[in-house]
Design a protein around this motif. Structure first.
Motif, PDB file in Angstrom:
ATOM      1  N   ALA A 106       0.837  -1.203   0.000  1.00 33.55           N
ATOM      2  CA  ALA A 106       0.000   0.000   0.000  1.00 33.55           C
ATOM      3  C   ALA A 106       0.871   1.251   0.000  1.00 33.55           C
ATOM      4  CB  ALA A 106      -0.935  -0.008   1.209  1.00 33.55           C
ATOM      5  N   PHE A 107       1.953   1.215   0.781  1.00 34.66           N
ATOM      6  CA  PHE A 107       2.858   2.366   0.822  1.00 34.66           C
ATOM      7  C   PHE A 107       3.484   2.594  -0.557  1.00 34.66           C
ATOM      8  CE2 PHE A 107       6.855   4.548   1.713  1.00 34.66           C
ATOM      9  CZ  PHE A 107       6.392   5.619   2.466  1.00 34.66           C
ATOM     10  N   LYS A 108       3.872   1.520  -1.241  1.00 34.81           N
ATOM     11  CA  LYS A 108       4.441   1.652  -2.586  1.00 34.81           C
ATOM     12  C   LYS A 108       3.424   2.274  -3.535  1.00 34.81           C
ATOM     13  CE  LYS A 108       6.568  -1.795  -4.387  1.00 34.81           C
ATOM     14  NZ  LYS A 108       7.093  -3.113  -4.796  1.00 34.81           N
ATOM     15  N   ASP A 109       2.140   1.950  -3.358  1.00 40.83           N
ATOM     16  CA  ASP A 109       1.101   2.564  -4.192  1.00 40.83           C
ATOM     17  C   ASP A 109       1.039   4.070  -3.961  1.00 40.83           C
ATOM     18  OD1 ASP A 109       0.417   0.193  -5.402  1.00 40.83           O
ATOM     19  OD2 ASP A 109      -1.456  -0.075  -4.284  1.00 40.83           O
ATOM     20  N   VAL A 110       1.211   4.513  -2.716  1.00 38.52           N
ATOM     21  CA  VAL A 110       1.236   5.950  -2.433  1.00 38.52           C
ATOM     22  C   VAL A 110       2.479   6.574  -3.067  1.00 38.52           C
ATOM     23  CG1 VAL A 110       1.367   7.709  -0.621  1.00 38.52           C
ATOM     24  CG2 VAL A 110      -0.144   5.723  -0.328  1.00 38.52           C
ATOM     25  N   LEU A 111       3.628   5.918  -2.939  1.00 40.22           N
ATOM     26  CA  LEU A 111       4.852   6.452  -3.534  1.00 40.22           C
ATOM     27  C   LEU A 111       4.720   6.617  -5.047  1.00 40.22           C
ATOM     28  CD1 LEU A 111       7.705   4.474  -1.701  1.00 40.22           C
ATOM     29  CD2 LEU A 111       6.987   6.838  -1.315  1.00 40.22           C
ATOM     30  N   SER A 112       4.094   5.650  -5.687  1.00 43.24           N
ATOM     31  CA  SER A 112       3.991   5.675  -7.151  1.00 43.24           C
ATOM     32  C   SER A 112       2.866   6.571  -7.650  1.00 43.24           C
ATOM     33  CB  SER A 112       3.777   4.254  -7.680  1.00 43.24           C
ATOM     34  OG  SER A 112       2.473   3.789  -7.346  1.00 43.24           O
ATOM     35  N   GLY A 113       1.983   7.004  -6.734  1.00 40.37           N
ATOM     36  CA  GLY A 113       0.853   7.831  -7.141  1.00 40.37           C
ATOM     37  C   GLY A 113      -0.384   7.021  -7.504  1.00 40.37           C
ATOM     38  N   THR A 114      -0.301   5.700  -7.406  1.00 39.76           N
ATOM     39  CA  THR A 114      -1.459   4.844  -7.666  1.00 39.76           C
ATOM     40  C   THR A 114      -2.543   5.085  -6.627  1.00 39.76           C
ATOM     41  OG1 THR A 114      -0.011   3.177  -8.628  1.00 39.76           O
ATOM     42  CG2 THR A 114      -2.195   2.441  -7.964  1.00 39.76           C
ATOM     43  N   SER A 115      -2.133   5.360  -5.389  1.00 39.63           N
ATOM     44  CA  SER A 115      -3.059   5.684  -4.294  1.00 39.63           C
ATOM     45  C   SER A 115      -2.709   7.057  -3.748  1.00 39.63           C
ATOM     46  CB  SER A 115      -2.952   4.659  -3.168  1.00 39.63           C
ATOM     47  OG  SER A 115      -3.367   3.386  -3.593  1.00 39.63           O
TER      48      SER A 115
ATOM     49  N   ALA B 150       0.957   3.457  12.877  1.00 42.17           N
ATOM     50  CA  ALA B 150       1.692   4.729  12.879  1.00 42.17           C
ATOM     51  C   ALA B 150       3.201   4.522  12.901  1.00 42.17           C
ATOM     52  CB  ALA B 150       1.256   5.588  14.062  1.00 42.17           C
ATOM     53  N   ALA B 151       3.693   3.623  13.730  1.00 41.66           N
ATOM     54  CA  ALA B 151       5.140   3.414  13.814  1.00 41.66           C
ATOM     55  C   ALA B 151       5.690   2.889  12.498  1.00 41.66           C
ATOM     56  CB  ALA B 151       5.470   2.470  14.956  1.00 41.66           C
ATOM     57  N   THR B 152       4.985   1.979  11.872  1.00 39.01           N
ATOM     58  CA  THR B 152       5.423   1.447  10.586  1.00 39.01           C
ATOM     59  C   THR B 152       5.432   2.536   9.523  1.00 39.01           C
ATOM     60  OG1 THR B 152       4.513  -0.717  11.148  1.00 39.01           O
ATOM     61  CG2 THR B 152       4.938  -0.300   8.822  1.00 39.01           C
ATOM     62  N   LEU B 153       4.368   3.334   9.483  1.00 39.28           N
ATOM     63  CA  LEU B 153       4.303   4.407   8.498  1.00 39.28           C
ATOM     64  C   LEU B 153       5.396   5.444   8.735  1.00 39.28           C
ATOM     65  CD1 LEU B 153       0.456   4.940   8.153  1.00 39.28           C
ATOM     66  CD2 LEU B 153       1.987   3.618   6.692  1.00 39.28           C
ATOM     67  N   MET B 154       5.678   5.760   9.998  1.00 41.17           N
ATOM     68  CA  MET B 154       6.747   6.716  10.305  1.00 41.17           C
ATOM     69  C   MET B 154       8.090   6.186   9.823  1.00 41.17           C
ATOM     70  SD  MET B 154       5.314   7.999  13.986  1.00 41.17           S
ATOM     71  CE  MET B 154       6.848   8.660  14.550  1.00 41.17           C
ATOM     72  N   PHE B 155       8.316   4.888   9.976  1.00 39.98           N
ATOM     73  CA  PHE B 155       9.550   4.285   9.486  1.00 39.98           C
ATOM     74  C   PHE B 155       9.633   4.419   7.962  1.00 39.98           C
ATOM     75  CE2 PHE B 155      11.695   0.628   7.598  1.00 39.98           C
ATOM     76  CZ  PHE B 155      12.968   0.795   8.122  1.00 39.98           C
ATOM     77  N   TYR B 156       8.560   4.068   7.261  1.00 41.66           N
ATOM     78  CA  TYR B 156       8.556   4.168   5.801  1.00 41.66           C
ATOM     79  C   TYR B 156       8.804   5.599   5.345  1.00 41.66           C
ATOM     80  CZ  TYR B 156       6.341  -0.513   5.461  1.00 41.66           C
ATOM     81  OH  TYR B 156       6.044  -1.841   5.535  1.00 41.66           O
ATOM     82  N   VAL B 157       8.118   6.549   5.951  1.00 46.12           N
ATOM     83  CA  VAL B 157       8.269   7.953   5.577  1.00 46.12           C
ATOM     84  C   VAL B 157       9.702   8.416   5.806  1.00 46.12           C
ATOM     85  CG1 VAL B 157       7.609  10.311   6.245  1.00 46.12           C
ATOM     86  CG2 VAL B 157       5.846   8.582   5.825  1.00 46.12           C
ATOM     87  N   ASN B 158      10.292   7.997   6.921  1.00 49.50           N
ATOM     88  CA  ASN B 158      11.672   8.376   7.217  1.00 49.50           C
ATOM     89  C   ASN B 158      12.644   7.791   6.192  1.00 49.50           C
ATOM     90  OD1 ASN B 158      13.642   9.684   8.864  1.00 49.50           O
ATOM     91  ND2 ASN B 158      14.180   7.688   9.708  1.00 49.50           N
ATOM     92  N   GLN B 159      12.329   6.623   5.655  1.00 48.19           N
ATOM     93  CA  GLN B 159      13.195   5.996   4.663  1.00 48.19           C
ATOM     94  C   GLN B 159      13.015   6.583   3.267  1.00 48.19           C
ATOM     95  OE1 GLN B 159      15.577   3.675   5.666  1.00 48.19           O
ATOM     96  NE2 GLN B 159      14.802   4.486   7.590  1.00 48.19           N
ATOM     97  N   HIS B 160      11.950   7.346   3.057  1.00 52.87           N
ATOM     98  CA  HIS B 160      11.639   7.922   1.739  1.00 52.87           C
ATOM     99  C   HIS B 160      11.362   9.414   1.858  1.00 52.87           C
ATOM    100  CE1 HIS B 160      11.426   3.964  -0.152  1.00 52.87           C
ATOM    101  NE2 HIS B 160      10.938   3.570   1.012  1.00 52.87           N
ATOM    102  N   LYS B 161      12.306  10.128   2.470  1.00 49.20           N
ATOM    103  CA  LYS B 161      12.134  11.560   2.729  1.00 49.20           C
ATOM    104  C   LYS B 161      11.957  12.372   1.452  1.00 49.20           C
ATOM    105  CE  LYS B 161      14.792  11.340   6.956  1.00 49.20           C
ATOM    106  NZ  LYS B 161      16.061  11.636   7.607  1.00 49.20           N
ATOM    107  N   ASP B 162      12.526  11.913   0.352  1.00 52.10           N
ATOM    108  CA  ASP B 162      12.443  12.652  -0.906  1.00 52.10           C
ATOM    109  C   ASP B 162      11.009  12.760  -1.435  1.00 52.10           C
ATOM    110  OD1 ASP B 162      12.872   9.809  -1.163  1.00 52.10           O
ATOM    111  OD2 ASP B 162      13.052  10.075  -3.327  1.00 52.10           O
ATOM    112  N   HIS B 163      10.087  11.940  -0.936  1.00 52.05           N
ATOM    113  CA  HIS B 163       8.699  11.992  -1.385  1.00 52.05           C
ATOM    114  C   HIS B 163       7.849  12.990  -0.593  1.00 52.05           C
ATOM    115  CE1 HIS B 163       9.852   8.329  -3.484  1.00 52.05           C
ATOM    116  NE2 HIS B 163       8.806   8.559  -4.252  1.00 52.05           N
ATOM    117  N   LYS B 164       8.408  13.571   0.453  1.00 49.01           N
ATOM    118  CA  LYS B 164       7.733  14.601   1.254  1.00 49.01           C
ATOM    119  C   LYS B 164       6.344  14.155   1.717  1.00 49.01           C
ATOM    120  CE  LYS B 164      10.248  18.510  -0.630  1.00 49.01           C
ATOM    121  NZ  LYS B 164      11.288  17.925  -1.383  1.00 49.01           N
ATOM    122  N   LEU B 165       6.301  12.992   2.342  1.00 42.71           N
ATOM    123  CA  LEU B 165       5.060  12.458   2.904  1.00 42.71           C
ATOM    124  C   LEU B 165       5.006  12.767   4.389  1.00 42.71           C
ATOM    125  CD1 LEU B 165       5.244   8.955   1.199  1.00 42.71           C
ATOM    126  CD2 LEU B 165       3.806  10.884   0.508  1.00 42.71           C
TER     127      LEU B 165
END
Length: 103
Positions: A18-27, A34-49
């Motif tokens: 699901a996170f990859k879908d947000v990164l790609s713009g599919t979603s 929350a903790a998992t999402l915070m980890f993902y966001v921290n690993q992909h700072k260039d996407h400004k999520l």
């Protein structure tokens, strides 16, 4: 499930898909731990999520699952957690991996 007109709700498992879908713009958005999402966001700072944790949601609690009667392991885990909290290691690791103060 109620969805706004023109919206589509999908389900992905694991959350990473699901996170990859947000990164790609599919979603446009996703709901998850929350903790998992915070980890993902921290690993992909260039996407400004950002992770939005509404104040009215209950706080999440995490636990270790230990075999019934395994008090020796339970005591070791509790002692280890107390030690890393006392010396600041827990806070440093949380900041490093989630780029945030405790939620």
């Amino acid at each position: 499930m109620l969805t706004p007109r023109g919206s589509t709700v999908t389900s992905q498992d694991p959350h990473w898909l699901a996170f990859k879908d947000v990164l790609s713009g599919t979603s446009n958005a996703m709901v998850g731990d929350a903790a998992t999402l915070m980890f993902y966001v921290n690993q992909h700072k260039d996407h400004k999520l950002s992770v939005n944790v509404p104040a009215d949601l209950p706080k999440e609690r995490y636990a270790f699952l230990v075999g019934k009667g395994n008090t020796a392991l339970q005591q070791k885990l509790n002692a280890g957690l107390a030690a890393v909290r006392a010396d600041g290691t827990y806070a440093r690791l949380y900041q490093k991996w989630f780029n945030s103060a405790k939620i």
